[in-house]
Design a protein around this motif. Sequence first.
Motif, mmCIF file in Angstrom:
data_model
loop_
_atom_site.group_PDB
_atom_site.id
_atom_site.type_symbol
_atom_site.label_atom_id
_atom_site.label_comp_id
_atom_site.label_asym_id
_atom_site.label_seq_id
_atom_site.Cartn_x
_atom_site.Cartn_y
_atom_site.Cartn_z
ATOM 1 N N LEU A 213 0.831 -1.213 0.000
ATOM 2 C CA LEU A 213 0.000 0.000 0.000
ATOM 3 C C LEU A 213 0.862 1.259 0.000
ATOM 4 C CD1 LEU A 213 -2.728 -1.065 2.616
ATOM 5 C CD2 LEU A 213 -2.950 -0.996 0.121
ATOM 6 N N MET A 214 1.929 1.256 0.798
ATOM 7 C CA MET A 214 2.797 2.432 0.870
ATOM 8 C C MET A 214 3.513 2.679 -0.449
ATOM 9 S SD MET A 214 4.152 1.659 4.727
ATOM 10 C CE MET A 214 5.698 2.508 4.505
ATOM 11 N N GLY A 215 3.902 1.611 -1.140
ATOM 12 C CA GLY A 215 4.552 1.761 -2.437
ATOM 13 C C GLY A 215 3.623 2.381 -3.464
ATOM 14 N N ILE A 216 2.361 1.950 -3.458
ATOM 15 C CA ILE A 216 1.372 2.533 -4.379
ATOM 16 C C ILE A 216 1.193 4.014 -4.081
ATOM 17 C CG2 ILE A 216 -1.065 2.490 -5.059
ATOM 18 C CD1 ILE A 216 -1.058 -0.526 -4.401
ATOM 19 N N TRP A 217 1.109 4.354 -2.797
ATOM 20 C CA TRP A 217 0.910 5.748 -2.402
ATOM 21 C C TRP A 217 2.127 6.603 -2.769
ATOM 22 C CZ3 TRP A 217 -3.363 8.178 -1.213
ATOM 23 C CH2 TRP A 217 -3.286 9.444 -0.636
ATOM 24 N N GLN A 218 3.322 6.064 -2.522
ATOM 25 C CA GLN A 218 4.544 6.806 -2.867
ATOM 26 C C GLN A 218 4.646 7.020 -4.372
ATOM 27 O OE1 GLN A 218 7.440 4.243 -0.968
ATOM 28 N NE2 GLN A 218 7.682 5.647 0.758
ATOM 29 N N TYR A 219 4.176 6.069 -5.155
ATOM 30 C CA TYR A 219 4.179 6.219 -6.615
ATOM 31 C C TYR A 219 3.208 7.317 -7.042
ATOM 32 C CZ TYR A 219 3.257 5.135 -11.528
ATOM 33 O OH TYR A 219 3.076 5.233 -12.889
ATOM 34 N N GLY A 230 -0.215 18.969 -3.601
ATOM 35 C CA GLY A 230 0.533 19.846 -2.714
ATOM 36 C C GLY A 230 2.031 19.621 -2.831
ATOM 37 N N SER A 231 2.747 20.089 -1.825
ATOM 38 C CA SER A 231 4.209 19.996 -1.831
ATOM 39 C C SER A 231 4.727 18.760 -1.101
ATOM 40 C CB SER A 231 4.808 21.256 -1.182
ATOM 41 O OG SER A 231 4.364 21.380 0.161
ATOM 42 N N VAL A 232 3.823 17.975 -0.512
ATOM 43 C CA VAL A 232 4.228 16.782 0.234
ATOM 44 C C VAL A 232 4.362 15.625 -0.758
ATOM 45 C CG1 VAL A 232 3.697 15.229 2.132
ATOM 46 C CG2 VAL A 232 2.964 17.609 2.228
ATOM 47 N N CYS A 233 5.590 15.227 -1.034
ATOM 48 C CA CYS A 233 5.811 14.177 -2.016
ATOM 49 C C CYS A 233 6.926 13.244 -1.531
ATOM 50 C CB CYS A 233 6.156 14.762 -3.390
ATOM 51 S SG CYS A 233 7.633 15.821 -3.363
ATOM 52 N N TYR A 234 7.136 12.183 -2.277
ATOM 53 C CA TYR A 234 8.098 11.156 -1.859
ATOM 54 C C TYR A 234 9.191 10.993 -2.910
ATOM 55 C CZ TYR A 234 4.254 10.019 1.280
ATOM 56 O OH TYR A 234 3.260 10.093 2.216
ATOM 57 N N VAL A 236 11.384 8.382 -3.831
ATOM 58 C CA VAL A 236 11.722 6.956 -3.805
ATOM 59 C C VAL A 236 11.965 6.526 -5.235
ATOM 60 C CG1 VAL A 236 10.933 4.644 -3.184
ATOM 61 C CG2 VAL A 236 10.335 6.588 -1.729
ATOM 62 N N ARG A 237 13.024 5.778 -5.455
ATOM 63 C CA ARG A 237 13.454 5.522 -6.840
ATOM 64 C C ARG A 237 12.451 4.693 -7.638
ATOM 65 N NH1 ARG A 237 15.958 2.786 -10.712
ATOM 66 N NH2 ARG A 237 17.842 3.607 -11.717
ATOM 67 N N ASP A 238 11.988 3.566 -7.090
ATOM 68 C CA ASP A 238 11.104 2.670 -7.848
ATOM 69 C C ASP A 238 9.943 2.195 -6.977
ATOM 70 O OD1 ASP A 238 12.931 2.481 -10.228
ATOM 71 O OD2 ASP A 238 14.237 1.528 -8.738
ATOM 72 N N PRO A 239 9.073 3.099 -6.533
ATOM 73 C CA PRO A 239 8.032 2.726 -5.572
ATOM 74 C C PRO A 239 7.055 1.673 -6.078
ATOM 75 C CG PRO A 239 7.614 4.918 -6.457
ATOM 76 C CD PRO A 239 8.990 4.522 -6.903
ATOM 77 N N MET A 240 6.663 1.742 -7.354
ATOM 78 C CA MET A 240 5.674 0.789 -7.845
ATOM 79 C C MET A 240 6.258 -0.618 -7.955
ATOM 80 S SD MET A 240 2.591 0.205 -8.453
ATOM 81 C CE MET A 240 1.741 1.756 -8.630
ATOM 82 N N ASP A 241 7.534 -0.723 -8.282
ATOM 83 C CA ASP A 241 8.148 -2.042 -8.347
ATOM 84 C C ASP A 241 8.306 -2.623 -6.940
ATOM 85 O OD1 ASP A 241 8.971 -3.921 -10.313
ATOM 86 O OD2 ASP A 241 11.046 -3.687 -9.677
ATOM 87 N N PHE A 283 13.008 -3.342 2.153
ATOM 88 C CA PHE A 283 11.849 -2.464 1.989
ATOM 89 C C PHE A 283 12.033 -1.172 2.777
ATOM 90 C CE2 PHE A 283 9.127 -5.989 0.386
ATOM 91 C CZ PHE A 283 8.536 -5.304 -0.653
ATOM 92 N N ALA A 284 12.486 -1.292 4.031
ATOM 93 C CA ALA A 284 12.656 -0.112 4.875
ATOM 94 C C ALA A 284 13.683 0.847 4.289
ATOM 95 C CB ALA A 284 13.072 -0.540 6.283
ATOM 96 N N ILE A 285 14.797 0.300 3.800
ATOM 97 C CA ILE A 285 15.877 1.132 3.273
ATOM 98 C C ILE A 285 15.512 1.731 1.918
ATOM 99 C CG2 ILE A 285 18.263 1.081 2.423
ATOM 100 C CD1 ILE A 285 18.733 -1.168 4.566
ATOM 101 N N LEU A 286 14.964 0.919 1.033
ATOM 102 C CA LEU A 286 14.688 1.380 -0.335
ATOM 103 C C LEU A 286 13.451 2.281 -0.429
ATOM 104 C CD1 LEU A 286 15.446 -1.960 -2.242
ATOM 105 C CD2 LEU A 286 16.985 -0.014 -1.867
ATOM 106 N N SER A 287 12.516 2.128 0.513
ATOM 107 C CA SER A 287 11.319 2.983 0.496
ATOM 108 C C SER A 287 11.485 4.203 1.397
ATOM 109 C CB SER A 287 10.080 2.186 0.940
ATOM 110 O OG SER A 287 10.194 1.820 2.308
ATOM 111 N N ARG A 288 12.685 4.352 1.974
ATOM 112 C CA ARG A 288 13.009 5.496 2.839
ATOM 113 C C ARG A 288 12.072 5.557 4.057
ATOM 114 N NH1 ARG A 288 15.884 8.942 -0.885
ATOM 115 N NH2 ARG A 288 16.732 7.524 -2.448
ATOM 116 N N THR A 289 11.828 4.397 4.670
ATOM 117 C CA THR A 289 10.971 4.324 5.875
ATOM 118 C C THR A 289 11.667 3.491 6.955
ATOM 119 O OG1 THR A 289 9.812 2.399 4.944
ATOM 120 C CG2 THR A 289 8.801 4.570 4.599
ATOM 121 N N GLU A 290 12.929 3.758 7.171
ATOM 122 C CA GLU A 290 13.736 2.905 8.050
ATOM 123 C C GLU A 290 13.209 2.867 9.491
ATOM 124 O OE1 GLU A 290 17.712 4.013 5.419
ATOM 125 O OE2 GLU A 290 17.276 5.018 7.311
#
Length: 369
Positions: A213-219, A230-234, A236-241, A283-290
């Motif tokens: 779910l978080m990957g879809i939202w970050q994408y 707005g200005s709140v964005c993520y 993350v290099r490849d969120p959908m993958d 997941f934690a490292i690559l999605s920037r949610t450590e």
Amino acid sequence: MIALLLGASIALLISFLGTPLFIKLLVRRRYGQFVRDDGPTSHHTKRGTPTMGGAMIVLAVVAAYFITHGIRMLASEHASGPTVSGLLLLFLMVGMGLVGFLDDFIKISKQRSLGLRPWEKIGGQAAVGIAFALLALQFPDSKGLTPASLKISFIRDIPWLDMAFFGPIVGAILFVIWSNLIVTATTNGVNVTDGLDGLATGASIMVFGAYTLMGIWQYNQACGSSRAIGSVCYEVRDPMDLALLGAILCGALIGFLWWNTSPAHIFMGDTGSLAIGGALAAFAILSRTELLLVVLAGLFVLITLSVIIQVGYFKLSGGKRVFLMAPLQHHFELKGWAEVTVVVRFWILAGLFVAAGLGIFYAEWVVGL
């Protein structure tokens, strides 16, 4: 979204249909679980149950990932193939799974509780973890984003916790150390949780579902995207993958849980627990949610803390114990709870932790608007 459903379905089918075949192979070769004598007496009936089932989980995930991308590329010439982030996650998961496989194989072949020697296991995990960390800082995309960042992250990178402040070389060294701390924590956390039929499997499904779910939202809210509000964005290099791999892991684990639930026909073993722990860390490292992982994987944290508290208090008090037995799930078994009761109630706890993590993730976005 179709790709996520396709990947999850393929992984589920491979895991569900392949696991019983793998069980027959393990039974034929007499690769059964070794049960420690100091554990709950009810676990002695588990001796000889096939283990190393994590190999089937890993196989299902890897196969489903590449099959899904292959189908997408055949269906559309505009579809992209596997991403660097996806391949890095698979690298860490498979690498940790191989270390666990060697550990399991030695235990089974020599019928003892000790597999790899401690330095061998730590060395194998460190080698995979260091390689992952170094590679994750490479391969910038068109926006200059690399899979990982030198900034410590919570829901996104925290600007004032930037390891690059100490220079690029020192920053990279600090990141390798930080990354390996996360990997060590997650692999050990899943490993000590995997003590009851289906416990670690079910809890992991919930966490990977959250990362889907978080990957879809970050994408959808990626910086520079026309969909971002707005200005709140993520960044993350490849969120959908990553979301695709989260869905695939859910599917593979659901298929495995059918055979792993009480009474288990097969255990995941260190092969599975280390692989799953590696995937969680990636997941934690690559999605920037450590740091958010501490909440999402709260059940694993709680059970790991029970072991630390038990061992620490035992040494400081000269032999006294806080729990009847650690990890925590065995404490409640010895208090008279049935194994299934412990598992279901701990699944409820895992779900509450995941819900809290997702709530924090979404609330941060809402507040930042």
